[in-house]
Each structure stands twice: as C-alpha cells, then as structure tokens.
Design an enzyme around this catalytic site. Structure first.
Site, PDB file in Angstrom:
ATOM      1  N   ASP A  18       0.824  -1.223   0.000  1.00  0.00           N
ATOM      2  CA  ASP A  18       0.000   0.000   0.000  1.00  0.00           C
ATOM      3  C   ASP A  18       0.851   1.264   0.000  1.00  0.00           C
ATOM      4  O   ASP A  18       0.442   2.289  -0.542  1.00  0.00           O
ATOM      5  CB  ASP A  18      -1.029   0.001   1.136  1.00  0.00           C
ATOM      6  CG  ASP A  18      -0.453  -0.292   2.494  1.00  0.00           C
ATOM      7  OD1 ASP A  18       0.770  -0.471   2.600  1.00  0.00           O
ATOM      8  OD2 ASP A  18      -1.233  -0.363   3.467  1.00  0.00           O
TER       9      ASP A  18
HETATM   10  C1  LAN Z   1       3.395  -1.087  10.295  1.00  0.00           C
HETATM   11  C2  LAN Z   1       3.087   0.331  10.064  1.00  0.00           C
HETATM   12  C3  LAN Z   1       2.489   0.643   8.733  1.00  0.00           C
HETATM   13  C4  LAN Z   1       1.617  -0.465   8.206  1.00  0.00           C
HETATM   14  C5  LAN Z   1       0.683  -0.019   7.056  1.00  0.00           C
HETATM   15  C6  LAN Z   1       1.402   0.621   5.876  1.00  0.00           C
HETATM   16  C7  LAN Z   1      -0.300   1.048   7.583  1.00  0.00           C
HETATM   17  C8  LAN Z   1      -0.109  -1.234   6.614  1.00  0.00           C
HETATM   18  O1  LAN Z   1      -1.086  -0.867   5.697  1.00  0.00           O
HETATM   19  C9  LAN Z   1       0.809  -2.352   6.186  1.00  0.00           C
HETATM   20  C10 LAN Z   1       1.693  -2.805   7.339  1.00  0.00           C
HETATM   21  C11 LAN Z   1       2.541  -1.676   7.955  1.00  0.00           C
HETATM   22  C12 LAN Z   1       3.713  -1.409   7.035  1.00  0.00           C
HETATM   23  C13 LAN Z   1       3.129  -2.060   9.327  1.00  0.00           C
HETATM   24  C14 LAN Z   1       3.519  -3.465   9.596  1.00  0.00           C
HETATM   25  C15 LAN Z   1       3.895  -3.804  11.043  1.00  0.00           C
HETATM   26  C16 LAN Z   1       4.672  -2.691  11.726  1.00  0.00           C
HETATM   27  C17 LAN Z   1       5.962  -2.447  10.951  1.00  0.00           C
HETATM   28  C18 LAN Z   1       3.800  -1.436  11.709  1.00  0.00           C
HETATM   29  C19 LAN Z   1       2.498  -1.578  12.444  1.00  0.00           C
HETATM   30  C20 LAN Z   1       4.627  -0.502  12.557  1.00  0.00           C
HETATM   31  C21 LAN Z   1       5.301  -1.410  13.640  1.00  0.00           C
HETATM   32  C22 LAN Z   1       5.016  -2.867  13.230  1.00  0.00           C
HETATM   33  C23 LAN Z   1       6.135  -3.866  13.545  1.00  0.00           C
HETATM   34  C24 LAN Z   1       5.613  -5.270  13.336  1.00  0.00           C
HETATM   35  C25 LAN Z   1       6.643  -3.724  14.959  1.00  0.00           C
HETATM   36  C26 LAN Z   1       7.579  -4.807  15.390  1.00  0.00           C
HETATM   37  C27 LAN Z   1       6.854  -5.793  16.233  1.00  0.00           C
HETATM   38  C28 LAN Z   1       6.536  -7.069  15.924  1.00  0.00           C
HETATM   39  C29 LAN Z   1       5.374  -7.698  16.556  1.00  0.00           C
HETATM   40  C30 LAN Z   1       7.284  -7.901  14.963  1.00  0.00           C
END
Ligand code: LAN
Length: 777
Positions: free
Chosen positions: A498
């Site tokens: 996205d």
């Molecule tokens: C995010 C932040 C952005 C998010 C969007 C772009 C909004 C979404 O549409 C796709 C997935 C994504 C990129 C995403 C995936 C997981 C993240 C990176 C996070 C929520 C921010 C932090 C999180 C990450 C998994 C944190 C580390 C912790 C674990 C449990 C592995």
C-alpha cells in the site's frame, strides 16, 4: 549538564533529572532519516557519534540529481517542527491565529457551511505545512508499543556500549511518565493495562539505566510485577530478552532452532515463507538461543535476578516454565500442535550434534548479514535490529565495522517527546504520511494556493527520492524491490504494497495538478512502470485470498501456520494475510495510474477486477470491513468504499457501498462525530469509544462523501463537528490512538488528525459549494 525541573509530569513530581528540552534538535536527512541531537553546551553532542551528520554520503543519497534539498536547510537553527514536537514556547508563539470568519455556527444547512469547510481545510493545511521539516517529511512521535526499548537497552548493556547521558535521562523520564498511575506497571502498549511482559521488561530497563531498586517508582512497579506472579510469566519474547541478559535460563525458553532455515524451501514451514517481521526476529533469536548467549553476570544483574521473581532465582526450575505465561498477557494461547512441536524440538536441541549447531549458526549468520546489507544496518524494525546487533558483536566484536554501523544507526529509532525519549516502532512514518498529505491537498482542491506550493513540492521530491533503485541481495528470501516504496525511508529497505501504491498515486496526482506541470519528468515513466511491476507481483494468487494484497509480500504459506504462532501476545504474525486496506490502496494506485498511462493496461484491469472481488467478499455481514492497521472498522470501511467508488460505485448503485455507509451512519454520535475504541481490534467486533473523535469522524465523513450519501443532514453534522473541533491555529488535538498491528498492539499516527480532516472538509466543500471547486481531485 543543566538539569531542570517542572511539575507537569510524574517524573517531575519525583524530581527526576530532565534535560533542557530547548537544546534538542531534530535533524532530518534528504532521505527522511530522523535524528535527535542534544546540544549539551559542552560541544554539540551528536548521537550518531560523528561531528558532521551531513557527511560525504549526503550527495550519494540523492538518487535523482538536482532535486532541491539544500544542505543549508539542515542547520541547527531551532525550527518550528522541532519546537512543535517538544511543545516548546517557540511553537506556541508561532501559532497563527485564524478564526473561521465564514462559519456562523448555527445549525442551518447552507452554503456557508461549505465555505467554512473549505476555509477550515486551508487553515488545517497551513498549520500542517508549518510543521513540515526541510526534507519534506512530517516527523512525529510514532509511539504506542512499549516493548521496543528493551532491545536497545539490553543490546547496549550486553555489548558494553554506554548510553549517552542525555538519552539515559530521557529514557528514564519516558518510562516513569508512561507507567500507570494506579499500579506503576506498563502494558504491551500505551493503551494496555499493566501486563507481566510490559512491567518486567520496563522495570529491567530502568534498573539497567541506573534507577535504584528502592526508588518509589521501582517499588511500586515491583509490587505489581509480583502481584502478576513475577517475571516467570513473561511471554516468549520477554523470556528471550531476559535470557540474553542472564536474568532467565535458556532452558526455560521454548525452542526456535536456526536449523529451520536449512529445511527445503518447498516446505510450508520454512521460515523464509513467514511474515517478514516474524522471520526477521526469529532469525537472530534462533542464533542467540542456539548459542545460549548471555551477558556476564554483574552486581546489577545479580540483584535484578532477585527482584523480578517471587522466588529466589536459584530455586526456580526454569525448564518447567517454558509455557508459563501470565493470564493477563495472553492474547494468542498455544495450540496443541505448537506444544507438541515444542516438545519435539526441545528434545532435539538437547541431543543436537555440535557440527549441526556450528553449521546452523553459520548459516543463520550469513542470512543476518544479508538483512544488514539490505537495510544499511537499520533492519526491518528495532526488535530484530537489537538482536542482530548482539549477534554481530558476538561474531565480529565491538570494534568491527559491522558493529559500529549499528551504533551509527540506532539513533534513527530514538525519538524525543515532551515526556522523554522513546524508541519508535519503525524509523518513522515518512513516506506514508507524505503520500497521503500530498494526495489530500489535491483532493481538497487547495494545491493551487501559493502558500502550499513549497511544502507540496518538497514532499513530492521526497517521494521521488524514496523510491527503491537498488535490489535486495540474492538469497535473502526477499522479493525484488526496485520501483517500490517503503513505509518509512528508503534506507529501511522494505517495500510495502500500500505504501508503493499511495506514493505512486501521490506523485501522479501532483504532476497533474494545475501549477505543478513542471514536475512532470522528475520521475521517469520507466520508474513509474517499475512501481506497477512491483504491485502486480504482489497480488495474492492463493485460493483462499485470491486477488487480495498483503503487506510486504504476497502470501508465501497458508494461514494454518498461525497455529505455530509462539509469541503469545500477538495475533496474525506467522504469515502474510490478505488485508483489505492494502488491497484497497493498491486498487487506488493501480486505477489512478491506469487513468494516465497505458503500461500493462490489460493486466492492471484484471488485477483491479480480482481485487474488487476480494474487497466485496471480505465485507462483514453487518456492512463494515475489519481493519488490521487502523482502528478499526471505520478505518477499513473508508478504504474499501474509496476503492469501490473509483470503479463508479456509490450509495445509489452499489449494494456494498450502501451497506458500508449504513454500517457507519448508525454509529454516528449525537454531536455528528464518530468514536470507535481500540478494543474493536482486539475482539474483532465494533466497540464504541468514549467520545467523538476527529480522525474517526474524518474517516466516516470521507466514506459518506465518496458514496454520495443521500441524507445531507448527517454529512453536514459531521463536517460541522470537524470545523468546531479545529483549534484556532488550524490544527486539531490528539484524541484516542489511531493505529494497531497484530490485533493486540496500539500504535499512534499523530499526523492523521491533520490530513484526514483536511481531505474530508475539502471534499465536502467541493461537493456542496460550486465556488469552492478549484483544483483536480
Ligand atoms: C506497520 C506500520 C504501517 C503499516 C501499514 C502501511 C499502515 C499497513 O497498511 C501495512 C503494514 C505496515 C507497514 C506495518 C507493519 C507492522 C509494523 C511495521 C507497523 C504496524 C509498525 C510497527 C510494526 C512492527 C511489526 C513492529 C515490530 C513488532 C513485531 C510484533 C514484529
């Protein structure tokens, strides 16, 4: 160092040291890398450890020559965006007071409301533009998760790299200020009740940073930890961190053998098929558990061993506690199949031949080096970065270039706030926020205003610079990434479906906006086409999620792998799932591209058709869509309706749009707003929040406007709510938390409250006030 006190925060009540907030500066490089720097007055202290941040590689980072982002912009002058972040007086003085003279405040439906909405959108964007940084991004406190700091502090402790005094002071302050008032504990995230995991790891951090065990903050937190049964009940990741710190025994940690990586790739269980984040964490964790890595004991650790458990450390049989998880922490309990696998693997680990151990350590280290290489040591997120840093330290030593690069990169995750210093979940939200900010200025019809030319152009160039131009290294189990965009920065190295689609759409939109035609050609058509190649590659083909899009990759393994989820505190982490929001955004990006370009036209049409079918099929019976990355039904329903509306569907002609709108309107509050609680994400059913919120209202209003919802009174009420909630300076205040991941962890999106209302109000004005329509949408 000057130490000041005031009374605003808990840390002040305890008279804990505080740095002088006015001496912190936020430096952003052209690729959006954010570093907080403290001017200690004894010479500028650069967290990166080098005098000049804008060193030789500055120019190399600019991927397209001649893009404006002058070095002069990065001077240490106190900028408004820094003052805003820290809530300093400079920011308050700056606030432009603008009253909404058009809005008469009464409840009649008339054209005046539309002009007021437009003015409100303009004021909102003016405010927002004023907090943009020189590189074109909108830095923000991307807080929420409370399990990130442990990695930073434990890895520094393990590798004996002291933490700078100003950072130490501010991390302490942050943790003290986020501890729950009632019981002094912490949860998995800022919105969570006190859990064993949150309380144990944050307690340990404070002690490692030098807080005395008898300090009232520690006494209170310890009582809560003990009431929860002590650290013996922390979940798998907590056990692992404690084992690394020598505060728990590896024999009590469920296995994650690195040998799994050497299995044939065709097996669905191969870690290379797991969700990127999960495999990135279990790779170094496998290494560390196999090597039984632990920090040498010292007096602080000795003491901690006897503070965090309810029994004396030496009397605990850790092996019996592999599956002991405090009930309050448990979100995803073990399945029977996981317990069986753990038994078998546990036995295997006991008898594993040394040569196998040596080979699997070597193999996983090779993979870790590839992750480092693909991300310039940032790694996908701070959790695996900290684990990787320890592995590199063990393999190559503290003086090695590879380890030193971690020290250089770490500050990219450290973020200052008025409450102290946190460690954010990714190295920022740069590309995501910029892509939306630019698009929504277009949709609101305000890009032609002269005051927005500069911020929009800066944002545009930032997006162009952030597209991936180099591929991942072979053999790293990664997809091809050239042409894609990341969520945060190019350096972070992971393209997301996205984020690619929204960045692509933003670029095309701006290039086609009146007054920005000169930007055409800044990015070559070939590069736009490459984005399409990435998007088309990412569409899921598997039978159960055909046509959908996931987050970073197309799903590589079936969802039953979730049954092996060992993390206990998160849901949906094992593999990629179809996400309706990712699918919607990708449809939006593809459809927008299609309007302007021919490239792979027939394939795009087919991809959109399949994606639409998935979107429609994933609608819940009550008409809403479940959101995985935002809170929750309101968020995903907006994206789904937007995707459907680009195909000419609205309330009058499409059943799905109609049901989506009906789902929303019955949840409108009496004041015209919407409020959905974070609880919805956890229990997967709509839960009403406590009071109407700006972001939720903007999302719902956008949905209604896109659908041409027929009952104007509801729409007007929502618009009026947003206008009334706007501050005199054009901004909006923070309400409840906006985002989520893995069903259980809340995360903030502090810029949502600025650009979503601008979009909603601008759209409202365009629809209802003909004189307001000025630019394209
Ligand atoms: C995010 C932040 C952005 C998010 C969007 C772009 C909004 C979404 O549409 C796709 C997935 C994504 C990129 C995403 C995936 C997981 C993240 C990176 C996070 C929520 C921010 C932090 C999180 C990450 C998994 C944190 C580390 C912790 C674990 C449990 C592995």
């Amino acid at each position: 160092m000057a130490v000041t006190y005031d009374k605003k925060y808990r840390s002040d009540r305890y008279k804990l040291p505080k740095t002088d907030l006015s001496r912190w500066y936020l430096k952003i490089d052209p690729l959006g890398v954010q570093n907080w720097i403290y001017d200690s007055l004894e010479g500028e202290f650069d967290l990166k450890g080098s005098a000049s941040r804008w060193s030789d590689d500055f120019d190399d980072q600019l991927t397209t020559k001649g893009q404006p982002c002058s070095t002069a912009d990065q001077s240490l002058e106190k900028t408004i965006h820094t003052a805003y972040q820290l809530d300093l007086p400079e920011y308050h003085e700056f606030s432009v007071k603008k009253n909404n003279e058009y809005y008469n405040g009464n409840n009649t439906v008339d054209a005046k409301l539309a002009s007021a909405a437009l003015q409100s959108a303009i004021n909102g964007y003016e405010f927002f533009a004023s907090i943009q940084d020189p590189a074109g991004t909108w830095p923000c406190q991307y807080g929420g998760p409370m399990f990130m700091l442990i990695g930073y502090v434990a890895a520094r402790y393990f590798t004996k790299v002291p933490i700078a005094e100003e950072v130490r002071i501010e991390i302490i302050r942050y943790l003290v200020n986020t501890a729950h008032e009632v019981d002094g504990g912490w949860g998995l995230h800022t919105e969570d009740k006190s859990t064993c995991f949150g309380t144990a790891i944050n307690y340990v951090i404070l002690r490692l940073l030098g807080m005395d065990s008898q300090h009232p903050v520690m006494v209170k937190a310890r009582q809560t930890l003990h009431a929860l049964g002590g650290a013996i009940g922390v979940p798998h990741w907590g056990k692992s961190w404690l084992a690394v710190l020598n505060l728990y025994e590896w024999s009590g940690v469920n296995p994650c053998p690195p040998e799994l990586w050497m299995l044939p790739y065709w097996l669905p269980i191969h870690p290379g098929r797991w969700w990127v984040h999960t495999r990135a964490i279990y790779l170094p964790l496998g290494y560390l558990s196999c090597a039984k890595a632990k920090c040498p004991l010292d007096s602080t650790l000795e003491s901690l061993r006897n503070e965090i458990y309810v029994k004396k450390y030496d009397t605990i049989n850790f092996k019996n506690h592999r599956n002991t998880v405090c009930g309050i922490d448990l979100y995803y309990p073990h399945t029977r199949i996981l317990n069986m696998a753990n038994e078998v693997l546990g036995l295997y680990e006991q008898y594993r031949p040394t040569w196998v151990k040596r080979r699997s350590l070597k193999y996983s280290y090779e993979l870790i080096k590839k992750e480092i290489n693909n991300t310039d040591s940032l790694c996908i997120a701070p959790v695996n970065m900290a684990l990787n840093a320890i592995v590199v330290y063990l393999e190559e030593g503290g003086q090695s270039a590879a380890f030193q690069r971690f020290l250089y990169r770490w500050p990219d995750f450290l973020y200052m706030s008025p409450k102290g210093m946190m460690l954010i979940g990714t190295n920022g939200v740069q590309v995501w926020d910029v892509a939306f900010s630019l698009q929504y200025a277009c949709v609101a019809g305000i890009t032609h205003q002269s005051q927005f030319q500069d911020p929009i152009r800066k944002g545009f160039h930032f997006l162009v610079r952030s597209q991936f131009t180099e591929d991942t290294v072979p053999g790293s189990y990664r997809d091809h990434r050239i042409g894609g965009w990341p969520f945060s920065t190019k350096t972070q190295g992971y393209s997301v479906s996205d984020c690619t689609a929204e960045a692509l759409k933003a670029i095309i939109m701006i290039q086609n906006s009146p007054g920005y035609e000169d930007l055409k050609g800044t990015i070559s058509e070939a590069n736009l086409n490459k984005a399409i190649d990435v998007l088309l590659m990412l569409q899921n083909k598997g039978s159960y999620h055909y046509g959908s899009f996931s987050s970073y990759e197309a799903a590589r393994a079936p969802p039953f792998l979730e049954k092996l989820n060992p993390a206990e505190v998160f849901g949906n982490i094992m593999v990629e799932y179809p996400y309706v929001e990712c699918t919607d955004s990708t449809v939006l990006g593809l459809a927008y591209f299609r309007k302007h370009y021919e490239y792979r036209g027939a394939e795009i049409d087919e991809a959109i058709r399949l994606a639409n079918a998935y979107i429609v099929s994933s609608q819940d019976v009550d008409g809403g869509w479940f959101g995985s990355w935002g809170v929750c039904y309101t968020y995903a329903t907006m994206f789904a309706i937007e995707a459907l509306s680009t195909q000419g569907n609205d309330y009058s002609n499409n059943e799905h749009v109609r049901r989506g709108c009906d789902f929303l309107v019955v949840r409108q509050e009496a004041d015209g707003g919407w409020t959905e609680s974070f609880r919805s994400c956890e229990i997967q059913s709509y839960v009403r929040g406590s009071k109407s919120e700006v972001v939720q209202t903007a999302w719902a209003l956008i949905s209604l406007l896109l659908s041409n919802f027929p009952d104007r009174t509801k729409v007007d009420k929502a618009a009026r709510f947003l206008i009334e909630r706007q501050r005199a300076d054009g901004g909006w205040n923070q309400d409840e938390i906006e985002g989520v991941f893995n069903h259980s962890c809340a995360i903030e999106y502090p810029n949502y409250r600025y650009y979503f209302p601008v979009k909603a109000l601008g759209m409202y004005a365009k629809l209802y006030d003909s004189s307001a329509t000025t630019s394209i949408g």
